[in-house]
Design a protein around this motif. Structure first.
Motif, short mmCIF file in Angstrom:
data_model
loop_
_atom_site.label_atom_id
_atom_site.label_comp_id
_atom_site.label_asym_id
_atom_site.label_seq_id
_atom_site.Cartn_x
_atom_site.Cartn_y
_atom_site.Cartn_z
N ASP A 329 0.84 -1.19 0.00
CA ASP A 329 0.00 0.00 0.00
C ASP A 329 0.88 1.25 0.00
N PRO A 330 0.84 2.07 -1.08
CA PRO A 330 1.70 3.27 -1.12
C PRO A 330 1.40 4.29 -0.02
N ALA A 331 0.25 4.16 0.62
CA ALA A 331 -0.06 5.07 1.73
C ALA A 331 0.74 4.73 2.98
N PHE A 332 1.35 3.55 3.01
CA PHE A 332 2.10 3.10 4.19
C PHE A 332 3.59 2.94 3.93
N SER A 333 3.98 2.77 2.70
CA SER A 333 5.40 2.63 2.40
C SER A 333 5.67 3.14 0.99
N GLN A 334 6.87 3.66 0.79
CA GLN A 334 7.23 4.19 -0.52
C GLN A 334 7.60 3.04 -1.44
N VAL A 335 6.89 2.95 -2.56
CA VAL A 335 7.14 1.89 -3.53
C VAL A 335 7.94 2.47 -4.69
N PRO A 336 9.11 1.93 -5.01
CA PRO A 336 9.96 2.51 -6.06
C PRO A 336 9.53 2.13 -7.47
N THR A 337 8.25 2.37 -7.77
CA THR A 337 7.72 1.91 -9.05
C THR A 337 8.43 2.54 -10.23
N GLY A 338 8.75 3.83 -10.12
CA GLY A 338 9.45 4.49 -11.21
C GLY A 338 10.78 3.82 -11.52
N HIS A 339 11.50 3.45 -10.49
CA HIS A 339 12.79 2.76 -10.68
C HIS A 339 12.57 1.38 -11.29
N LEU A 340 11.56 0.67 -10.80
CA LEU A 340 11.29 -0.69 -11.28
C LEU A 340 10.88 -0.72 -12.75
N LEU A 341 10.33 0.39 -13.24
CA LEU A 341 9.89 0.46 -14.64
C LEU A 341 10.88 1.20 -15.53
N SER A 342 12.00 1.65 -14.97
CA SER A 342 12.95 2.46 -15.73
C SER A 342 13.72 1.63 -16.75
N ASP A 343 14.17 2.29 -17.81
CA ASP A 343 14.93 1.60 -18.85
C ASP A 343 16.23 1.03 -18.31
#
Length: 594
Positions: A329-343
């Motif tokens: 849940d992003p409301a409880f912890s920072q999820v590094p989605t941008g990094h995980l989807l980066s080239d």
């Protein structure tokens, strides 16, 4: 050259509805015929699925939806995933002697979210009244519907347990002491009365939106919540742990919660943009898989050949490994989605896809998340159970599995809905007296170890497996698709999407092709087991393909033809033509349109 398919791809210009049950699809189309839009149709379809597929979803369950509103001209997510109750602490559960949250019963229950999500969709995007969208479900609950053989088998496998431990469920599902026969006319009059009472309370107010709000109040702050609170206050029932437990959910938890609207997580794949839920669901694993596969020539591969299966499976293993470490849940912890989807990240991860099948869980390392990475892998090594339980189940009692349903709708105005309702199955928890439905068991997706994105905490959303999809082609909302199947949902959607995009299959042909999935990573459902290196493949893919996959080191479980996945899909072309399709597997899902 015309492709051979099990069914025709449905074509039309007025509207299309596709779902996992023919009656529900017909109901949704009926709503479109009466002048309703895609959102009205999806709501009515969803309530009917609770009646005709009660082993797969129910009023006490949850519902995420990815939608496109022509009026708002944007893609959004409706999150009707209820969070953990205020009393759901790790300390409380471990004091009960638990290391895992049971897969059924009262401790596994979070706030039921589906009803509020449907009402939010109706209020903000629909045009019809509460009565309009509930009347079909009331009809089938009161007048009856054909009992599916799978529902009958599920009830038969649990009847003795229900009679001994969950008598309210026995009364509902074994009326008069006899298991309903397949294709018999089954009724749930108590649930019909619940919905009728909701309609009556809604119509005590004037104005469509005011009536929707009255329905929400009746469920979450009125008689429904009161009945749930009254039952849970004293009930202590048997669950998958082998012991009896009381619930932590209260009426106050329900009164203080509302479904929400939020932006989707998206990823650009060639000239498509795929929209999913954020990382409180598993949806981004499909996006991560696409990010890995973008650097490969998928179009040059035989879409039913060993190269395709091997590469897609290996990409999914990497994406799902990251799910275990980083999603929550992003409301409880920072999820590094941008990094995980980066080239850059996926360029490095792609190098791990070799010629041989991997047999280790290999999450990537994200800077700043070292402690979380180490803690997750340490916990998973402690919980290293084997064997596959990848869908909701009561395997301690019966081999009958629960699952999920799916709906895709497109209307003549261009509105689109992809939604995957689930939870509150008849085998999840006891029926609430005087309401005719059970609560969910979604809390089983939390871990009882502190410090993880998926650690149990009050108010936190469980990392659900529910993952509807909506894709834009060159920026234009075009394709809605999805499937039931727990951890397999994105695993079945991914080859469907790749075959559709790269191999130019029509919707039905892409759905008909042999499916596969892996149980390499820890399952989301109790008892959270895994089978490293194992993949299940439908046998109609061919003996030669299976042999080659074995040679590459995959542990193969061969499934019967037409036995894996329940995909549905709908498309809106640029010129206004609509298309829809549904899987022939299990002989239940149907697409309709004109």
């Amino acid at each position: 050259m015309t492709e051979f398919t099990t069914r025709p791809e449905i074509l039309g210009t007025f509207g299309v509805v596709t779902s996992t049950h023919w009656i529900a699809s017909a109901v949704g189309m009926g709503i479109l015929e009466k002048g309703g839009n895609a959102f009205d149709a999806a709501v009515a379809t969803g309530f009917v699925l609770q009646i005709v597929e009660p082993h797969l979803c129910g009023p006490g369950g949850d519902m995420p939806a990815v939608i496109y509103s022509k009026k708002k001209d944007r893609v959004e997510v409706i999150c009707a995933q209820g969070p953990a109750p205020a009393g759901a602490t790790i300390e409380h559960y471990t004091a009960e002697g638990l290391k895992l949250i049971p897969g059924d019963g009262l401790l596994a229950t979070v706030i039921p979210g589906a009803f509020d999500g449907w009402m939010l969709m109706l209020r903000d995007y629909g045009t019809m009244s509460v009565r309009d969208v509930l009347e079909p479900a009331i009809f089938y609950a009161e007048q009856g519907h054909p009992m599916l053989a799978r529902v009958s088998d599920t009830i038969k496998g649990l009847a003795d347990f229900f009679e001994k431990e969950w008598p309210t469920s026995y009364k509902t599902w074994v009326p008069g002491g006899a298991v309903p026969a397949p294709q018999s006319n089954f009724r749930n009059p108590v649930l019909a009365e619940t919905w009728k009472r909701i309609v009556a309370q809604a119509e005590a107010r004037t104005g469509r939106e005011e009536q929707v709000e009255a329905a929400r109040d009746a469920f979450y702050r009125g008689f429904v919540a009161e009945a749930i609170d009254d039952y849970l206050r004293d009930a202590e029932i048997m669950d998958a742990s082998g012991s009896r437990h009381k619930a932590v959910l209260t009426g106050e938890d329900m009164a203080n919660w509302r479904a929400t609207i939020e932006p989707p997580q998206t990823y650009d794949y060639h000239d498509w943009t795929v929209a999913k839920t954020q990382a409180w669901g598993q949806g981004p694993v499909l996006l991560q898989s696409l990010a890995l596969l973008k650097g490969m020539d998928i179009g040059a591969m035989d879409p039913a050949g060993p190269d395709f299966v091997h590469v897609v499976v290996e990409a999914m293993k990497l994406a799902f490994a990251d799910r275990e470490v980083y999603y929550g849940d992003p409301a409880f912890s920072q999820v590094p989605t941008g990094h995980l989807l980066s080239d850059g990240y996926n360029h490095d991860r792609r190098k791990l896809i070799g010629a041989e099948a991997s047999h280790e869980l290999r999450p990537g390392k994200v800077p700043g998340y070292d402690h979380q990475y180490d803690l997750t892998l340490s916990m998973l090594s402690e919980m290293s159970g084997t064997g596959t339980v990848y869908e909701p189940t009561m395997a301690h009692l019966s081999e009958k599995r629960g699952d999920t349903v799916h709906i895709d709708v497109i209307d003549r105005w261009g509105n689109m809905v992809s939604t995957t309702p689930s939870g509150g199955w008849l085998q999840s928890s006891p029926v609430i007296p005087d309401l005719g439905f059970a609560l969910n068991s979604r809390a089983q997706m939390f871990w009882l170890k502190p410090g993880l994105p998926t650690s149990l905490a009050p108010g936190k959303r469980p990392r659900t497996t529910l993952t509807p999809s909506l894709a834009l082609h060159q920026g234009r909302p075009t394709l809605a698709f999805g499937t039931p199947g727990g951890d397999q949902q994105d695993q079945w959607q991914l080859p469907f999407f790749l075959r559709y995009v790269h191999h130019k299959k029509n919707l039905q042909a892409a759905i008909d092709m042999p499916l596969f999935h892996t149980s390499h990573f820890p399952g989301s459902f109790y008892p959270r087991t895994s089978s490293p290196g194992e993949i299940m493949v439908e046998s109609n893919i061919g003996a030669g393909v299976l042999d080659e996959l074995r040679r590459r080191g995959h542990k193969i479980t061969v499934a019967d033809p037409w036995s894996v996945g329940r995909l549905t899909a709908a498309r809106l072309d640029k010129d206004g033509l609509m298309r829809a399709a549904a899987t022939p597997r299990l002989m239940q899902a149907y697409a309709v349109g004109r």
